[in-house]
Design a protein around this motif. Sequence first.
Motif, PDB file in Angstrom:
ATOM      1  N   MET A  60     -37.530  -0.917   4.091  1.00  0.00           N
ATOM      2  CA  MET A  60     -37.361  -2.225   4.718  1.00  0.00           C
ATOM      3  C   MET A  60     -37.113  -3.251   3.617  1.00  0.00           C
ATOM      4  SD  MET A  60     -39.878  -4.359   7.291  1.00  0.00           S
ATOM      5  CE  MET A  60     -39.719  -3.214   8.622  1.00  0.00           C
ATOM      6  N   ASN A  61     -36.124  -4.103   3.866  1.00  0.00           N
ATOM      7  CA  ASN A  61     -35.855  -5.169   2.905  1.00  0.00           C
ATOM      8  C   ASN A  61     -36.038  -6.524   3.582  1.00  0.00           C
ATOM      9  OD1 ASN A  61     -33.539  -5.759   4.384  1.00  0.00           O
ATOM     10  ND2 ASN A  61     -32.195  -4.593   3.048  1.00  0.00           N
ATOM     11  N   GLY A  62     -35.695  -7.582   2.883  1.00  0.00           N
ATOM     12  CA  GLY A  62     -35.880  -8.929   3.424  1.00  0.00           C
ATOM     13  C   GLY A  62     -35.050  -9.205   4.670  1.00  0.00           C
ATOM     14  N   ILE A  63     -33.866  -8.610   4.732  1.00  0.00           N
ATOM     15  CA  ILE A  63     -33.016  -8.839   5.907  1.00  0.00           C
ATOM     16  C   ILE A  63     -33.653  -8.203   7.137  1.00  0.00           C
ATOM     17  CG2 ILE A  63     -30.795  -8.282   6.989  1.00  0.00           C
ATOM     18  CD1 ILE A  63     -29.488  -8.660   4.240  1.00  0.00           C
ATOM     19  N   THR A  64     -34.131  -6.961   7.012  1.00  0.00           N
ATOM     20  CA  THR A  64     -34.739  -6.312   8.175  1.00  0.00           C
ATOM     21  C   THR A  64     -36.024  -7.018   8.587  1.00  0.00           C
ATOM     22  OG1 THR A  64     -35.840  -4.687   6.749  1.00  0.00           O
ATOM     23  CG2 THR A  64     -33.720  -4.049   7.707  1.00  0.00           C
ATOM     24  N   LEU A  65     -36.781  -7.470   7.613  1.00  0.00           N
ATOM     25  CA  LEU A  65     -38.000  -8.224   7.928  1.00  0.00           C
ATOM     26  C   LEU A  65     -37.656  -9.513   8.675  1.00  0.00           C
ATOM     27  CD1 LEU A  65     -41.057  -8.533   7.694  1.00  0.00           C
ATOM     28  CD2 LEU A  65     -40.690  -9.643   5.487  1.00  0.00           C
ATOM     29  N   THR A  66     -36.637 -10.215   8.217  1.00  0.00           N
ATOM     30  CA  THR A  66     -36.232 -11.463   8.869  1.00  0.00           C
ATOM     31  C   THR A  66     -35.671 -11.189  10.264  1.00  0.00           C
ATOM     32  OG1 THR A  66     -35.778 -12.430   6.704  1.00  0.00           O
ATOM     33  CG2 THR A  66     -34.859 -13.573   8.597  1.00  0.00           C
ATOM     34  N   LEU A  67     -34.917 -10.115  10.428  1.00  0.00           N
ATOM     35  CA  LEU A  67     -34.432  -9.741  11.767  1.00  0.00           C
ATOM     36  C   LEU A  67     -35.607  -9.494  12.713  1.00  0.00           C
ATOM     37  CD1 LEU A  67     -31.507  -7.294  10.878  1.00  0.00           C
ATOM     38  CD2 LEU A  67     -31.281  -9.490  12.092  1.00  0.00           C
ATOM     39  N   ARG A  68     -36.622  -8.791  12.220  1.00  0.00           N
ATOM     40  CA  ARG A  68     -37.794  -8.486  13.053  1.00  0.00           C
ATOM     41  C   ARG A  68     -38.546  -9.770  13.434  1.00  0.00           C
ATOM     42  NH1 ARG A  68     -40.436  -3.927  13.949  1.00  0.00           N
ATOM     43  NH2 ARG A  68     -39.459  -2.800  12.224  1.00  0.00           N
ATOM     44  N   VAL A  69     -38.769 -10.636  12.449  1.00  0.00           N
ATOM     45  CA  VAL A  69     -39.499 -11.888  12.703  1.00  0.00           C
ATOM     46  C   VAL A  69     -38.700 -12.784  13.654  1.00  0.00           C
ATOM     47  CG1 VAL A  69     -40.338 -14.017  11.618  1.00  0.00           C
ATOM     48  CG2 VAL A  69     -40.805 -11.800  10.563  1.00  0.00           C
ATOM     49  N   LEU A  70     -37.399 -12.863  13.456  1.00  0.00           N
ATOM     50  CA  LEU A  70     -36.562 -13.702  14.315  1.00  0.00           C
ATOM     51  C   LEU A  70     -36.493 -13.133  15.727  1.00  0.00           C
ATOM     52  CD1 LEU A  70     -34.814 -16.168  14.639  1.00  0.00           C
ATOM     53  CD2 LEU A  70     -32.905 -14.891  13.654  1.00  0.00           C
ATOM     54  N   HIS A  71     -36.431 -11.825  15.854  1.00  0.00           N
ATOM     55  CA  HIS A  71     -36.444 -11.184  17.177  1.00  0.00           C
ATOM     56  C   HIS A  71     -37.723 -11.564  17.918  1.00  0.00           C
ATOM     57  CE1 HIS A  71     -37.021  -7.695  19.951  1.00  0.00           C
ATOM     58  NE2 HIS A  71     -35.715  -7.871  20.135  1.00  0.00           N
ATOM     59  N   HIS A  72     -38.843 -11.484  17.216  1.00  0.00           N
ATOM     60  CA  HIS A  72     -40.128 -11.876  17.815  1.00  0.00           C
ATOM     61  C   HIS A  72     -40.130 -13.368  18.177  1.00  0.00           C
ATOM     62  CE1 HIS A  72     -44.432 -12.067  18.551  1.00  0.00           C
ATOM     63  NE2 HIS A  72     -44.464 -13.108  17.742  1.00  0.00           N
ATOM     64  N   GLY A  73     -39.606 -14.198  17.277  1.00  0.00           N
ATOM     65  CA  GLY A  73     -39.567 -15.642  17.524  1.00  0.00           C
ATOM     66  C   GLY A  73     -38.702 -16.013  18.716  1.00  0.00           C
ATOM     67  N   GLU A  74     -37.560 -15.354  18.862  1.00  0.00           N
ATOM     68  CA  GLU A  74     -36.681 -15.642  20.003  1.00  0.00           C
ATOM     69  C   GLU A  74     -37.306 -15.150  21.310  1.00  0.00           C
ATOM     70  OE1 GLU A  74     -34.145 -17.540  20.266  1.00  0.00           O
ATOM     71  OE2 GLU A  74     -33.210 -17.662  18.301  1.00  0.00           O
ATOM     72  N   LYS A  75     -38.016 -14.012  21.271  1.00  0.00           N
ATOM     73  CA  LYS A  75     -38.721 -13.541  22.465  1.00  0.00           C
ATOM     74  C   LYS A  75     -39.809 -14.536  22.854  1.00  0.00           C
ATOM     75  CE  LYS A  75     -40.111  -9.288  22.663  1.00  0.00           C
ATOM     76  NZ  LYS A  75     -40.532  -7.903  22.353  1.00  0.00           N
ATOM     77  N   HIS A  76     -40.539 -15.021  21.856  1.00  0.00           N
ATOM     78  CA  HIS A  76     -41.590 -16.010  22.108  1.00  0.00           C
ATOM     79  C   HIS A  76     -40.985 -17.281  22.713  1.00  0.00           C
ATOM     80  CE1 HIS A  76     -45.031 -18.644  21.527  1.00  0.00           C
ATOM     81  NE2 HIS A  76     -44.229 -19.480  20.889  1.00  0.00           N
ATOM     82  N   LEU A  77     -39.882 -17.745  22.151  1.00  0.00           N
ATOM     83  CA  LEU A  77     -39.246 -18.960  22.657  1.00  0.00           C
ATOM     84  C   LEU A  77     -38.737 -18.755  24.087  1.00  0.00           C
ATOM     85  CD1 LEU A  77     -38.476 -21.882  22.088  1.00  0.00           C
ATOM     86  CD2 LEU A  77     -36.364 -21.046  21.012  1.00  0.00           C
ATOM     87  N   THR A  78     -38.197 -17.582  24.375  1.00  0.00           N
ATOM     88  CA  THR A  78     -37.751 -17.270  25.737  1.00  0.00           C
ATOM     89  C   THR A  78     -38.910 -17.389  26.714  1.00  0.00           C
ATOM     90  OG1 THR A  78     -36.041 -15.757  24.947  1.00  0.00           O
ATOM     91  CG2 THR A  78     -36.740 -15.487  27.228  1.00  0.00           C
ATOM     92  N   ARG A  79     -40.031 -16.754  26.385  1.00  0.00           N
ATOM     93  CA  ARG A  79     -41.206 -16.798  27.270  1.00  0.00           C
ATOM     94  C   ARG A  79     -41.727 -18.221  27.429  1.00  0.00           C
ATOM     95  NH1 ARG A  79     -42.489 -12.092  24.338  1.00  0.00           N
ATOM     96  NH2 ARG A  79     -43.905 -13.284  23.006  1.00  0.00           N
ATOM     97  N   HIS A  80     -41.777 -18.959  26.319  1.00  0.00           N
ATOM     98  CA  HIS A  80     -42.316 -20.319  26.371  1.00  0.00           C
ATOM     99  C   HIS A  80     -41.392 -21.253  27.168  1.00  0.00           C
ATOM    100  CE1 HIS A  80     -45.366 -23.120  25.060  1.00  0.00           C
ATOM    101  NE2 HIS A  80     -44.412 -23.999  24.815  1.00  0.00           N
ATOM    102  N   LEU A  81     -40.089 -21.149  26.975  1.00  0.00           N
ATOM    103  CA  LEU A  81     -39.154 -21.969  27.753  1.00  0.00           C
ATOM    104  C   LEU A  81     -39.277 -21.669  29.242  1.00  0.00           C
ATOM    105  CD1 LEU A  81     -36.065 -21.766  25.396  1.00  0.00           C
ATOM    106  CD2 LEU A  81     -37.056 -23.913  26.247  1.00  0.00           C
ATOM    107  N   THR A  82     -39.414 -20.391  29.575  1.00  0.00           N
ATOM    108  CA  THR A  82     -39.552 -20.010  30.983  1.00  0.00           C
ATOM    109  C   THR A  82     -40.857 -20.554  31.553  1.00  0.00           C
ATOM    110  OG1 THR A  82     -38.242 -18.020  30.572  1.00  0.00           O
ATOM    111  CG2 THR A  82     -39.568 -18.047  32.574  1.00  0.00           C
ATOM    112  N   ALA A  83     -41.932 -20.466  30.792  1.00  0.00           N
ATOM    113  CA  ALA A  83     -43.223 -20.989  31.249  1.00  0.00           C
ATOM    114  C   ALA A  83     -43.165 -22.503  31.448  1.00  0.00           C
ATOM    115  CB  ALA A  83     -44.324 -20.625  30.256  1.00  0.00           C
TER     116      ALA A  83
END
Length: 182
Positions: free
Chosen positions: A1-24
């Motif tokens: 795992m490098n910095g790009i994959t770590l950032t992809l993972r963190v951003l994926h989580h962040g966008e999922k969180h934002l999706t849930r929060h916007l819907t709520a």
Amino acid sequence: MNGITLTLRVLHHGEKHLTRHLTAVAERHHAEHEVHHVALDLADWSRTHVQRLADTAGHYDLDLGERAHRRLPHLLSTLTERTSEAVAHRPEPGLLLLRDLRELHLAATENSLHWEMLAQAAQATKNDGLLALVSACHPETLRQMRWTNTMIKNLAPQILSTPLVSTPLLSTPSLSTPPASS
């Protein structure tokens, strides 16, 4: 795992969180039609970002798990609708809305920073696929930030300068008012 994959993972989580929060937020402020409809539209953008990030992660041998959830048609029950309408007529919903908008803004800002980091990495590694992903998604995240910021600027003066009205059940008797005699 490098910095790009770590950032992809963190951003994926962040966008999922934002999706849930916007819907709520859309559900919680159903009586505020602009907030409700725009928040659902913005949640769809983040849902698309989640999908695109998951697709891109495959190129890095990264499994981000489930695909983006599709918004199911109108899951609001009559009870939820009536509750949100009742909440809209109390003074506290304005403060709740400001809090929700602030949290949405902070979440979108965090995602924007991760998009920017991916853009810089894509340029440094001359990765056209990653740069195309960022070029497609980051502007929508910036628009999410602008919407929350604009809503806060428009709503805060009125909401914060309006005196809170206490309800009889929650108010305490004034010390200067003598008790009622029988």
